[in-house]
Design an enzyme around this catalytic site. Structure first.
Site, PDB file in Angstrom:
ATOM      1  N   LYS A  94      -6.350   5.587-114.602  1.00 51.89           N
ATOM      2  CA  LYS A  94      -6.348   5.424-113.149  1.00 51.89           C
ATOM      3  C   LYS A  94      -5.090   4.385-112.615  1.00 51.89           C
ATOM      4  O   LYS A  94      -4.835   4.705-111.410  1.00 51.89           O
ATOM      5  CB  LYS A  94      -7.537   4.363-112.970  1.00 51.89           C
ATOM      6  CG  LYS A  94      -9.119   5.167-112.807  1.00 51.89           C
ATOM      7  CD  LYS A  94     -10.145   4.177-112.475  1.00 51.89           C
ATOM      8  CE  LYS A  94     -11.281   4.853-112.535  1.00 51.89           C
ATOM      9  NZ  LYS A  94     -12.468   3.926-111.901  1.00 51.89           N
ATOM     10  N   ASP A 130     -13.738   4.729-104.848  1.00 54.99           N
ATOM     11  CA  ASP A 130     -14.584   3.803-105.229  1.00 54.99           C
ATOM     12  C   ASP A 130     -14.878   2.513-103.935  1.00 54.99           C
ATOM     13  O   ASP A 130     -16.044   2.090-103.772  1.00 54.99           O
ATOM     14  CB  ASP A 130     -14.301   3.172-106.261  1.00 54.99           C
ATOM     15  CG  ASP A 130     -14.471   3.898-107.822  1.00 54.99           C
ATOM     16  OD1 ASP A 130     -15.297   4.789-107.377  1.00 54.99           O
ATOM     17  OD2 ASP A 130     -13.774   3.625-108.802  1.00 54.99           O
TER      18      ASP A 130
HETATM   19  P1  NDP Z   1     -13.089  -3.227-117.146  1.00 51.87           P
HETATM   20  O1  NDP Z   1     -12.921  -2.988-118.417  1.00 51.87           O
HETATM   21  O2  NDP Z   1     -11.956  -3.032-116.204  1.00 51.87           O
HETATM   22  O3  NDP Z   1     -13.766  -4.617-116.770  1.00 51.87           O
HETATM   23  C1  NDP Z   1     -14.766  -5.136-117.652  1.00 51.87           C
HETATM   24  C2  NDP Z   1     -15.312  -6.412-116.953  1.00 51.87           C
HETATM   25  O4  NDP Z   1     -16.778  -6.574-117.752  1.00 51.87           O
HETATM   26  C3  NDP Z   1     -14.454  -7.476-117.080  1.00 51.87           C
HETATM   27  O5  NDP Z   1     -14.634  -8.520-115.908  1.00 51.87           O
HETATM   28  C4  NDP Z   1     -14.816  -8.292-118.203  1.00 51.87           C
HETATM   29  O6  NDP Z   1     -14.732  -9.555-118.361  1.00 51.87           O
HETATM   30  C5  NDP Z   1     -16.578  -7.961-118.147  1.00 51.87           C
HETATM   31  N1  NDP Z   1     -16.871  -8.025-119.678  1.00 51.87           N
HETATM   32  C6  NDP Z   1     -16.722  -6.979-120.451  1.00 51.87           C
HETATM   33  N2  NDP Z   1     -17.659  -7.569-121.635  1.00 51.87           N
HETATM   34  C7  NDP Z   1     -17.940  -8.823-121.292  1.00 51.87           C
HETATM   35  C8  NDP Z   1     -18.683  -9.769-122.203  1.00 51.87           C
HETATM   36  N3  NDP Z   1     -19.182  -9.449-123.499  1.00 51.87           N
HETATM   37  N4  NDP Z   1     -19.004 -10.832-121.633  1.00 51.87           N
HETATM   38  C9  NDP Z   1     -18.718 -11.157-120.350  1.00 51.87           C
HETATM   39  N5  NDP Z   1     -17.899 -10.375-119.539  1.00 51.87           N
HETATM   40  C10 NDP Z   1     -17.623  -9.045-120.168  1.00 51.87           C
HETATM   41  O7  NDP Z   1     -14.257  -2.303-116.773  1.00 51.87           O
HETATM   42  P2  NDP Z   1     -14.636  -1.550-115.112  1.00 51.87           P
HETATM   43  O8  NDP Z   1     -14.239  -2.700-113.978  1.00 51.87           O
HETATM   44  O9  NDP Z   1     -13.766  -0.199-114.909  1.00 51.87           O
HETATM   45  O10 NDP Z   1     -15.980  -1.053-115.238  1.00 51.87           O
HETATM   46  C11 NDP Z   1     -17.138  -1.850-115.055  1.00 51.87           C
HETATM   47  C12 NDP Z   1     -18.153  -1.201-115.096  1.00 51.87           C
HETATM   48  O11 NDP Z   1     -18.422  -0.534-113.839  1.00 51.87           O
HETATM   49  C13 NDP Z   1     -18.619  -0.149-116.202  1.00 51.87           C
HETATM   50  O12 NDP Z   1     -19.991  -0.112-116.541  1.00 51.87           O
HETATM   51  C14 NDP Z   1     -18.206   1.081-115.324  1.00 51.87           C
HETATM   52  O13 NDP Z   1     -19.138   2.448-115.902  1.00 51.87           O
HETATM   53  C15 NDP Z   1     -18.981   0.698-114.039  1.00 51.87           C
HETATM   54  N6  NDP Z   1     -18.271   1.513-112.907  1.00 51.87           N
HETATM   55  C16 NDP Z   1     -19.355   2.224-111.973  1.00 51.87           C
HETATM   56  C17 NDP Z   1     -19.052   2.944-111.051  1.00 51.87           C
HETATM   57  C18 NDP Z   1     -19.887   3.580-110.020  1.00 51.87           C
HETATM   58  O14 NDP Z   1     -19.589   4.497-109.254  1.00 51.87           O
HETATM   59  N7  NDP Z   1     -21.329   3.015-110.124  1.00 51.87           N
HETATM   60  C19 NDP Z   1     -17.503   3.258-110.868  1.00 51.87           C
HETATM   61  C20 NDP Z   1     -16.570   2.363-111.373  1.00 51.87           C
HETATM   62  C21 NDP Z   1     -16.947   1.545-112.572  1.00 51.87           C
HETATM   63  P3  NDP Z   1     -13.181 -10.141-119.287  1.00 51.87           P
HETATM   64  O15 NDP Z   1     -12.250  -9.838-117.809  1.00 51.87           O
HETATM   65  O16 NDP Z   1     -13.335 -11.480-119.361  1.00 51.87           O
HETATM   66  O17 NDP Z   1     -12.724  -9.182-120.154  1.00 51.87           O
END
Ligand code: NDP
Length: 461
Positions: A94, A130
């Protein structure tokens, strides 16, 4: 590069050429892709296959597994393909694709990531659909005080959408606090009318968003440093996660008083926004598309129909508990909406008003994932209700003989139509609607638990 999904060719084209060079060549197959690694889990091929069939567009849409080292060559090959209309882009490309494109939309520039590319006049323009999808999924919801959990890619799209739609206060919480602070610092100057900050809100929250990946695959909701803020009246909770749909986050938020907004709604809207960029025409099919995709996810609602006394409520509750689903009783919801009992509603406003409210309740239930929905006994008198529930999910008829119904209704209350006509007449009137069911269960000799078991067995995948 490996093609992992192939779409079938479809109906005759309806869309005019995207490119002036296409004039008079509207019968040519157009090509589009979703690229990522991994990409096999992507729902996009199923969504675009549905759109192609429904809208009669000659589009060949495939998923391509593209490794980071192959991205530049893939984009160059796509650019040289005269049938290429564009592509969806998923992880991990992306951001990496940005320098390979000729221009970016304002939303893609603000978010710093591209999930849709449009090919036009030999140029490639990157978009972030998005952002539009978050706006569409949230619709009319109040954005006075918003709390966003997460600071990754999805959170960036959420913050951009909130800024674009003039949210008042946006509070960002994230495990990595520095990442949340960086996000706030990025968006604050882009949207000066919205106040962004890090940490919990200091007033009642009107909108709570989970934009972390927690909850995917049925894992736990975000915990620990994430605490549910106090909801304002009519507050909503939105989870970007859509597998499963009824996440732990949304269930807990529901217990705190938030009403749900599902990640699948966003997914469907980002695809429709992409479609609009490619073909310019987005008919209002989002609800039907959402229902269709919900069927492929296995979260489509189960509707129970049958005469009063058939056991829709008692067996429905047992079924919901057995399947871990939510239970919706449309008569009870109508009573909630009208703020009076069904009997009073009939007496004061008449049956027509009851049916009007019932339709609204059924429309909402049809878009509720993982629900067991007990339909009012006369709901299927209206053929439009029959068509709607059959489009949305599986219709189950809980059947009972008249003598069983009489026995079960001996002490019934709040059944306004009972006594207005002979039971046999009411049954005959309603039978054609019940006959439309996908599954029929004869309940005469069954206890509610046994009815639930029989339904669960009948609808098991
Ligand atoms: P990223 O990897 O960019 O971000 C992940 C986020 O989740 C960060 O804020 C991270 O925190 C947090 N996180 C992950 N693991 C943990 C944990 N164990 N405890 C606390 N916080 C945690 O992922 P994306 O933003 O790209 O995707 C996030 C979700 O959004 C996915 O499930 C994806 O499928 C969904 N999504 C849905 C869409 C839709 O159309 N409905 C479109 C795009 C995405 P930290 O920064 O602290 O690591």
């Amino acid at each position: 590069m490996q093609t992992v999904t192939t779409s079938a060719r479809a109906a005759p084209p309806r869309v005019p050429g995207l490119d002036p060079a296409d004039a008079g060549k509207a019968t040519r197959m157009r090509e589009a892709f979703v690229i990522g690694q991994p990409v096999a889990h992507s729902r996009s091929p199923a969504i675009f296959a549905w759109l192609r069939e429904r809208l009669g567009v000659d589009l060949d849409y495939r998923a391509h597994e593209v490794a980071p080292g192959e991205l530049a060559a893939f984009v160059a090959a796509a650019r040289a393909n005269p049938a290429f209309v564009g592509m969806n882009v998923t992880l991990p490309h992306k951001e990496a694709i940005v320098p390979l494109l000729d221009e970016l939309s304002p939303a893609a520039r603000a978010v710093g990531a591209v999930n849709a590319v449009v090919a036009r006049d030999g140029r490639l323009r990157g978009h972030n659909t998005d952002v539009a999808a978050v706006r569409a999924a949230l619709g009319w919801r109040d954005r006075t005080t918003v709390q966003v959990w997460g600071a990754g890619g999805a959170a960036r799209a959420v913050l951009c959408a909130l800024g674009e739609t003039g949210a008042d206060f946006v509070h960002v919480a994230n495990r990595d606090v520095a990442r949340a602070a960086a996000l706030v610092a990025h968006f604050a100057p882009l949207f000066p009318e919205t106040r962004f900050d890090v940490g919990p809100p200091w007033t009642e929250t009107t909108l709570l968003v989970n934009a972390t990946s927690l909850g995917m695959g049925g894992a736990d909701a975000p915990r620990g440093f994430f605490a549910f803020p106090h909801p304002a009246l009519s507050a909503a909770a939105f989870d970007v996660v859509y597998t499963p749909e009824r996440t732990t986050f949304l269930r807990e938020a529901g217990r705190h008083g938030y009403s749900p907004v599902y990640g699948l709604t966003m997914l469907v809207h980002q695809a429709l926004a992409t479609w609009g960029l490619w073909f310019g025409d987005v008919p209002p099919v989002h609800r039907d598309l959402e229902m269709a995709i919900r069927r492929t996810l296995g979260s489509a609602p189960l509707f129970l129909c049958g005469f009063m006394g058939a056991g829709k409520t008692t067996a429905g509750l047992a079924l919901a508990a057995r399947l871990g689903r939510a239970f919706v009783d449309t008569d009870a919801r109508v009573g909630d909406v009208a703020a009076m009992s069904v009997r009073d509603l009939f007496a004061r406003a008449g049956e027509a008003e009851f049916r009007r409210l019932e339709r609204t309740v059924i429309e909402r239930a049809a878009l509720t994932p993982d629900a067991v929905v007990a339909l009012g006994g006369g709901a299927l008198l209206d053929p439009e209700n029959v068509a709607l529930v059959k489009r949305a999910g599986t219709l189950v008829h809980l059947a009972a003989r008249p003598e069983t119904i009489e026995r079960r209704l001996a002490n019934a209350e709040d059944r306004p139509l009972l006594g207005t006509a002979p039971l046999a007449d009411l049954l005959a009137q309603r039978a054609p609607g019940y006959a439309q069911a996908d599954v029929r269960i004869d309940t005469d000799d069954l206890a509610p638990e046994q009815v639930a078991e029989a339904v669960a067995r009948a609808v098991a995948p």
